[in-house]
Design a protein around this motif. Structure first.
Motif, PDB file in Angstrom:
ATOM      1  N   GLY A  88      39.427  45.683  16.501  1.00 60.31           N
ATOM      2  CA  GLY A  88      38.833  45.982  16.901  1.00 60.31           C
ATOM      3  C   GLY A  88      37.490  45.114  17.167  1.00 60.31           C
ATOM      4  N   TYR A  89      37.451  43.964  16.457  1.00 57.50           N
ATOM      5  CA  TYR A  89      35.820  43.135  16.406  1.00 57.50           C
ATOM      6  C   TYR A  89      35.701  42.560  18.046  1.00 57.50           C
ATOM      7  CZ  TYR A  89      33.000  39.675  13.647  1.00 57.50           C
ATOM      8  OH  TYR A  89      31.923  38.962  13.568  1.00 57.50           O
ATOM      9  N   THR A  90      35.144  43.244  18.484  1.00 57.89           N
ATOM     10  CA  THR A  90      35.436  42.871  19.969  1.00 57.89           C
ATOM     11  C   THR A  90      34.131  41.314  20.032  1.00 57.89           C
ATOM     12  OG1 THR A  90      34.350  45.014  20.945  1.00 57.89           O
ATOM     13  CG2 THR A  90      33.793  43.313  22.583  1.00 57.89           C
ATOM     14  N   GLU A  91      33.585  40.643  19.597  1.00 56.69           N
ATOM     15  CA  GLU A  91      32.692  39.626  19.664  1.00 56.69           C
ATOM     16  C   GLU A  91      34.142  38.520  19.635  1.00 56.69           C
ATOM     17  OE1 GLU A  91      30.307  37.155  20.876  1.00 56.69           O
ATOM     18  OE2 GLU A  91      30.022  39.230  21.204  1.00 56.69           O
ATOM     19  N   ALA A  92      34.486  38.787  18.096  1.00 61.79           N
ATOM     20  CA  ALA A  92      35.532  37.896  17.547  1.00 61.79           C
ATOM     21  C   ALA A  92      36.402  37.999  18.834  1.00 61.79           C
ATOM     22  CB  ALA A  92      36.176  38.261  16.377  1.00 61.79           C
ATOM     23  N   ARG A  93      37.566  38.412  19.801  1.00 58.57           N
ATOM     24  CA  ARG A  93      37.895  39.080  20.356  1.00 58.57           C
ATOM     25  C   ARG A  93      37.457  38.536  22.109  1.00 58.57           C
ATOM     26  NH1 ARG A  93      42.721  41.109  19.858  1.00 58.57           N
ATOM     27  NH2 ARG A  93      41.887  42.347  18.134  1.00 58.57           N
ATOM     28  N   LEU A  94      36.300  38.231  22.011  1.00 55.09           N
ATOM     29  CA  LEU A  94      35.817  37.813  23.572  1.00 55.09           C
ATOM     30  C   LEU A  94      35.900  36.220  23.448  1.00 55.09           C
ATOM     31  CD1 LEU A  94      33.956  37.590  26.384  1.00 55.09           C
ATOM     32  CD2 LEU A  94      32.692  38.183  25.022  1.00 55.09           C
ATOM     33  N   GLN A 112      43.733  39.683  25.982  1.00 53.68           N
ATOM     34  CA  GLN A 112      42.096  39.181  24.823  1.00 53.68           C
ATOM     35  C   GLN A 112      41.350  39.587  25.640  1.00 53.68           C
ATOM     36  OE1 GLN A 112      42.741  38.801  21.836  1.00 53.68           O
ATOM     37  NE2 GLN A 112      44.633  38.531  22.045  1.00 53.68           N
ATOM     38  N   TYR A 113      40.886  39.254  27.407  1.00 54.60           N
ATOM     39  CA  TYR A 113      39.680  39.593  28.389  1.00 54.60           C
ATOM     40  C   TYR A 113      39.667  40.851  28.154  1.00 54.60           C
ATOM     41  CZ  TYR A 113      38.073  34.969  28.958  1.00 54.60           C
ATOM     42  OH  TYR A 113      37.700  33.690  28.967  1.00 54.60           O
ATOM     43  N   GLU A 114      41.198  41.630  28.578  1.00 52.32           N
ATOM     44  CA  GLU A 114      41.754  43.145  29.482  1.00 52.32           C
ATOM     45  C   GLU A 114      41.665  44.126  27.884  1.00 52.32           C
ATOM     46  OE1 GLU A 114      45.406  42.605  30.460  1.00 52.32           O
ATOM     47  OE2 GLU A 114      44.719  41.568  32.587  1.00 52.32           O
ATOM     48  N   GLN A 115      41.288  43.320  27.087  1.00 52.03           N
ATOM     49  CA  GLN A 115      41.551  44.471  25.724  1.00 52.03           C
ATOM     50  C   GLN A 115      39.970  44.432  25.229  1.00 52.03           C
ATOM     51  OE1 GLN A 115      44.852  42.986  22.245  1.00 52.03           O
ATOM     52  NE2 GLN A 115      43.702  44.769  21.613  1.00 52.03           N
ATOM     53  N   VAL A 116      39.444  43.221  25.415  1.00 49.66           N
ATOM     54  CA  VAL A 116      37.811  43.238  25.309  1.00 49.66           C
ATOM     55  C   VAL A 116      37.529  44.237  26.206  1.00 49.66           C
ATOM     56  CG1 VAL A 116      35.443  42.225  25.463  1.00 49.66           C
ATOM     57  CG2 VAL A 116      37.154  40.795  24.732  1.00 49.66           C
ATOM     58  N   LEU A 117      37.288  44.242  27.536  1.00 52.00           N
ATOM     59  CA  LEU A 117      36.845  45.182  28.626  1.00 52.00           C
ATOM     60  C   LEU A 117      37.416  46.478  28.917  1.00 52.00           C
ATOM     61  CD1 LEU A 117      38.024  42.805  31.511  1.00 52.00           C
ATOM     62  CD2 LEU A 117      35.223  43.299  31.066  1.00 52.00           C
ATOM     63  N   ALA A 118      39.029  46.396  27.575  1.00 52.78           N
ATOM     64  CA  ALA A 118      38.867  47.842  27.447  1.00 52.78           C
ATOM     65  C   ALA A 118      38.450  48.938  26.903  1.00 52.78           C
ATOM     66  CB  ALA A 118      40.554  48.578  26.902  1.00 52.78           C
ATOM     67  N   THR A 119      37.364  48.119  25.755  1.00 54.90           N
ATOM     68  CA  THR A 119      36.330  48.664  24.776  1.00 54.90           C
ATOM     69  C   THR A 119      34.810  48.544  25.075  1.00 54.90           C
ATOM     70  OG1 THR A 119      36.176  47.059  23.252  1.00 54.90           O
ATOM     71  CG2 THR A 119      37.732  49.063  22.953  1.00 54.90           C
ATOM     72  N   SER A 120      35.069  47.616  26.075  1.00 57.52           N
ATOM     73  CA  SER A 120      33.090  47.205  26.638  1.00 57.52           C
ATOM     74  C   SER A 120      33.093  46.683  28.326  1.00 57.52           C
ATOM     75  CB  SER A 120      32.880  46.317  26.095  1.00 57.52           C
ATOM     76  OG  SER A 120      32.778  46.521  24.438  1.00 57.52           O
ATOM     77  N   PRO A 121      33.481  48.043  28.978  1.00 54.97           N
ATOM     78  CA  PRO A 121      33.847  47.590  30.272  1.00 54.97           C
ATOM     79  C   PRO A 121      32.832  46.952  30.800  1.00 54.97           C
ATOM     80  CG  PRO A 121      33.962  49.519  30.714  1.00 54.97           C
ATOM     81  CD  PRO A 121      33.495  49.192  28.154  1.00 54.97           C
ATOM     82  N   ASP A 122      31.654  47.147  30.352  1.00 56.84           N
ATOM     83  CA  ASP A 122      30.154  46.576  30.957  1.00 56.84           C
ATOM     84  C   ASP A 122      29.973  44.664  30.544  1.00 56.84           C
ATOM     85  OD1 ASP A 122      30.121  48.712  32.682  1.00 56.84           O
ATOM     86  OD2 ASP A 122      28.299  49.359  31.118  1.00 56.84           O
ATOM     87  N   LEU A 123      30.693  43.883  29.915  1.00 54.70           N
ATOM     88  CA  LEU A 123      30.570  42.858  28.877  1.00 54.70           C
ATOM     89  C   LEU A 123      31.215  41.780  30.421  1.00 54.70           C
ATOM     90  CD1 LEU A 123      29.574  42.176  25.954  1.00 54.70           C
ATOM     91  CD2 LEU A 123      31.894  41.893  25.927  1.00 54.70           C
ATOM     92  N   THR A 124      29.551  41.448  30.215  1.00 53.27           N
ATOM     93  CA  THR A 124      29.515  40.653  32.259  1.00 53.27           C
ATOM     94  C   THR A 124      30.290  39.469  31.793  1.00 53.27           C
ATOM     95  OG1 THR A 124      27.405  41.126  32.787  1.00 53.27           O
ATOM     96  CG2 THR A 124      28.522  39.306  32.948  1.00 53.27           C
TER      97      THR A 124
END
Length: 184
Positions: A88-94, A112-124
């Motif tokens: 769940g380490y979002t920054e590492a996944r991004l 990988q992008y889709e996983q990030v957006l699933a937990t952080s949808p506002d991450l530009t």
């Protein structure tokens, strides 16, 4: 910068008392990085992963340095290791997604992008990176649709409108290219 120098001095004292402590060495590396000494920071992070290969923060930090040097294939390895111990380490996944895309592995970056957006949808950066990966894969319609949606959802984020305009102006797909709309 002064606070980082003070922190580095304290971490060095801590390492003198407990030289096998990977967290102290990682924190020293971070302080050195923040002071602008990337070479010394890298040495500290590498020292941590030699003794503690699964130390996710040191792996992540090395990945960041490799990414900054444009060494994306090597960065992918570091971010992947960091994610093994904390999926769940979002920054590492991004950062993994970015390095995959920049290493010519755009198709792998999509998940990988889709996983990030699933937990952080506002991450530009993730939303835009996903559209860029679509472009790299020749999926111009998908990229257009993603950028259209992002432009509507985040009108204050000009990166989406700019990306959409560039895509509309230059897409090789006649059904996507729309010079008039790009100008608008």
């Amino acid at each position: 910068r002064e606070a980082w120098a003070e922190a580095a001095a304290l971490f060095r004292k801590g390492i003198a008392l407990d030289s096998a402590n990977p967290a102290l060495r990682h924190r020293l590396g971070t302080a050195l990085y923040m002071m602008g000494d990337q070479r010394a920071a890298r040495e500290q992070f590498e020292s941590v992963v030699r003794t503690t290969p699964d130390h996710r923060m040191a792996q992540y930090s090395l990945g960041v340095l490799l990414q900054a040097d444009g060494r994306h294939a090597e960065a992918v390895e570091r971010f992947t290791i960091a994610l093994r111990s904390r999926p769940g380490y979002t920054e590492a996944r991004l950062r993994l997604a970015v390095s995959l895309r920049k290493a010519g592995r755009a198709k792998e970056s999509l998940a990988q992008y889709e996983q990030v957006l699933a937990t952080s949808p506002d991450l530009t950066e993730a939303r835009f990176g996903l559209a860029i990966a679509d472009v790299q894969l020749g999926r111009y319609r998908e990229a257009r649709d993603r950028l259209n949606e992002a432009t509507r959802a985040y009108p204050d984020q000009q990166v989406y409108a700019h990306g959409l305009a560039r895509l509309l102006a230059a897409a090789p797909d006649d059904q996507v290219r729309d010079g008039q709309r790009a100008m608008t």
